[in-house]
Scaffold this motif. Sequence first.
Motif, PDB file in Angstrom:
ATOM      1  N   HIS A 162      -7.534  20.997  24.597  1.00 36.66           N
ATOM      2  CA  HIS A 162      -6.148  20.614  24.810  1.00 36.66           C
ATOM      3  C   HIS A 162      -6.083  19.096  24.653  1.00 36.66           C
ATOM      4  N   HIS A 200       9.407  20.936  38.730  1.00 32.67           N
ATOM      5  CA  HIS A 200       9.601  22.168  37.972  1.00 32.67           C
ATOM      6  C   HIS A 200      10.628  22.996  38.724  1.00 32.67           C
ATOM      7  N   GLU A 214       6.000  30.012  36.901  1.00 31.87           N
ATOM      8  CA  GLU A 214       6.988  29.627  35.894  1.00 31.87           C
ATOM      9  C   GLU A 214       6.642  30.247  34.543  1.00 31.87           C
ATOM     10  N   TRP A 216       5.240  32.073  32.661  1.00 32.65           N
ATOM     11  CA  TRP A 216       4.042  32.800  32.210  1.00 32.65           C
ATOM     12  C   TRP A 216       4.058  34.292  32.532  1.00 32.65           C
ATOM     13  N   HIS A 219      12.073  25.130  30.408  1.00 34.02           N
ATOM     14  CA  HIS A 219      10.674  25.537  30.395  1.00 34.02           C
ATOM     15  C   HIS A 219      10.500  26.617  29.337  1.00 34.02           C
ATOM     16  N   HIS A 220       9.278  27.181  29.244  1.00 32.83           N
ATOM     17  CA  HIS A 220       9.010  28.145  28.170  1.00 32.83           C
ATOM     18  C   HIS A 220       9.938  29.358  28.225  1.00 32.83           C
ATOM     19  N   TYR A 263      11.413  16.615  30.684  1.00 32.77           N
ATOM     20  CA  TYR A 263      10.484  17.673  30.268  1.00 32.77           C
ATOM     21  C   TYR A 263      11.276  18.676  29.420  1.00 32.77           C
ATOM     22  N   TRP A 315       9.241  14.260  27.228  1.00 30.73           N
ATOM     23  CA  TRP A 315       7.955  14.892  27.583  1.00 30.73           C
ATOM     24  C   TRP A 315       7.956  16.316  27.039  1.00 30.73           C
ATOM     25  N   ASP A 368       6.530  19.772  26.056  1.00 26.91           N
ATOM     26  CA  ASP A 368       5.450  20.698  26.378  1.00 26.91           C
ATOM     27  C   ASP A 368       5.424  21.840  25.365  1.00 26.91           C
ATOM     28  N   ARG A 397       2.967  16.723  23.648  1.00 27.04           N
ATOM     29  CA  ARG A 397       1.688  17.143  24.230  1.00 27.04           C
ATOM     30  C   ARG A 397       0.959  18.051  23.255  1.00 27.04           C
ATOM     31  N   GLU A 429      -3.802  17.055  32.829  1.00 25.38           N
ATOM     32  CA  GLU A 429      -3.034  17.882  33.769  1.00 25.38           C
ATOM     33  C   GLU A 429      -3.973  18.476  34.802  1.00 25.38           C
ATOM     34  N   CYS A 488      -0.459  14.830  35.367  1.00 27.15           N
ATOM     35  CA  CYS A 488       0.501  15.575  36.191  1.00 27.15           C
ATOM     36  C   CYS A 488      -0.288  16.539  37.074  1.00 27.15           C
ATOM     37  N   TRP A 530       3.345  24.928  39.894  1.00 23.98           N
ATOM     38  CA  TRP A 530       4.348  23.983  39.381  1.00 23.98           C
ATOM     39  C   TRP A 530       5.711  24.272  39.995  1.00 23.98           C
TER      40      TRP A 530
HETATM   41  O1  FHN Z   1       2.510  25.927  30.433  1.00 24.22           O
HETATM   42  C1  FHN Z   1       2.930  24.759  31.108  1.00 24.22           C
HETATM   43  C2  FHN Z   1       2.883  24.947  32.595  1.00 24.22           C
HETATM   44  O2  FHN Z   1       3.710  26.010  32.978  1.00 24.22           O
HETATM   45  C3  FHN Z   1       3.358  23.654  33.276  1.00 24.22           C
HETATM   46  O3  FHN Z   1       4.702  23.361  32.884  1.00 24.22           O
HETATM   47  C4  FHN Z   1       2.423  22.517  32.850  1.00 24.22           C
HETATM   48  C5  FHN Z   1       2.882  21.218  33.495  1.00 24.22           C
HETATM   49  O4  FHN Z   1       2.477  20.162  32.738  1.00 24.22           O
HETATM   50  N1  FHN Z   1       2.457  22.381  31.377  1.00 24.22           N
HETATM   51  C6  FHN Z   1       2.065  23.561  30.656  1.00 24.22           C
HETATM   52  C7  FHN Z   1       0.578  23.827  30.776  1.00 24.22           C
HETATM   53  O5  FHN Z   1      -0.124  22.770  30.154  1.00 24.22           O
END
Ligand code: FHN
Length: 487
Positions: free
Chosen positions: A29, A62, A73, A75, A139-140, A188, A249, A251, A285, A298, A313, A320
């Motif tokens: 990563h 988060h 979160e 996943w 978020h995702h 984020y 930021w 992700d 990232r 992280e 973080c 989170w």
């Molecule tokens: O998949 C995300 C995770 O849920 C969380 O948000 C972290 C925080 O930096 N970032 C990802 C995992 O690297």
Amino acid sequence: MKVKIGEKLIVVILIALAATSGFTDGQKHPARSTDPYVEPGSPLVRERLEWFQDQKLCLMMHFGLYSTMGITESWPLVTKDAFWARSDMEWTRGMDDAEVKRQYFALNRSFNPIRFNATDIAKLAKRCGFRYITFTAKHHDGFCLYDTKYTDYKTTDPSCPYSTNPNADITKVLFDACRAEGLGISCYFSKADFHNEDYWENRGIGHYTDRWPTYKNGEQPEKWARFKEFTKNQILELVRDYGPIDVLWIDGAWLFPWMGPFDFRMNGIAEEAWKIRPELIIVDRGSNDQYMNLRTPEQCVPEKPLPFPWETCITMADGWGYHYDDVYKSPRQLIHLLVDVVAKGGNLALNVGPMPDGRMPRPAVERMEAMGAWLKKNGEAIYATRAIEPYALKKWRFTRAKGGRVFAIRLWNEAENPRVSLLLNVMPAQGEVVRVTHLATGRDMKFTPTIGNYERGVTLALPPDFMRDAYADAFAVQFKSNKENKK
Ligand code: FHN
């Protein structure tokens, strides 16, 4: 249903493995790696990185659909990660994967954090010594905590009960409140979006989902192109309409060829964002190019100072997002963590998950207050400093102000309580000590040079009324060679 100890232990081990690596097959990563760092081309961004490195402490939050149920979160939507990500979703045991996804995605219909108060959070962060915030605009799982024009899956859509609340555009009210308190803004945003059907067909329902799109790279070029355009539009609307933003930021760090089958760079998007805000710091990232203006390890602290801007973080509690049974790191752990990160030249983005009703959890507030009280007395050794060699000697951490003033911070464990003297470890290379000042009291310390078989430095004579800080004490140390160290 009571989980048997053995089962729980297996889940804990699996969670630990998944959480630490986060990626399968030992994929590297880059956010955690020390790949070559590409200096930003723009002097404005380079200058802004100086500002960024002065801030040191960030409140990361988060907040999203997962907060309503106190679950992991996004996943839980990934079938492949269900074994750990659904471990706190006991009601889904034995449930059809498609139904789990339907129930997760439907949480937008119950998201209603009516006790969320942006000003309270901004004032809390400011009072406790946090200098900027990072907030999950998306978020995702694709749920947008801002009034995006590009999807109805958002807090401001009538499908979400919170949409009638004056604070429904959470990202806007929070960013505005934080700016009003003089805090920096880091936004984020997840490139991956499990709710978008151009990323996950049918929202992954009926698919064995992994973190990547449900189709193979190259199989659905129109979908992939449409998804990248959608993502670009959302990113640019945040930079344009929710600014001024200091850090973007990004992700979703697996959308690179060294992480998997898809490649989604910020080329083109970053340039558009820099037209809107030329000094914007971009953190794409997972990349290791000119769009990764700072490295973001992280849940870990690099072993030694890194030769480029970085921010780690780390969660204050277990995850989170908010969990009802969260166990929080102690104030001692958090202050020692901050000192260790800063002595290595980094920033700490300390993450808290707001509760389902929108408030900050009481244990988190208490820890933030303890950090703030410590920083009030010792902040000069933290803010706007940089790493210095040695950055650590035994239980001492060293930092250096940009004007040259050197600080030594002694980390205390609970049992220690020196009453007469204290050895300040110093290496010959640091030079001869000529003055030591206790930051919390402003008092100069008497000391004598000490060269023992195993330790060397100066022994501070502690005044009779010296009371060590609960967690750590900072001293300004003037060395003969360091002219700048005068008050
Ligand atoms: O998949 C995300 C995770 O849920 C969380 O948000 C972290 C925080 O930096 N970032 C990802 C995992 O690297």
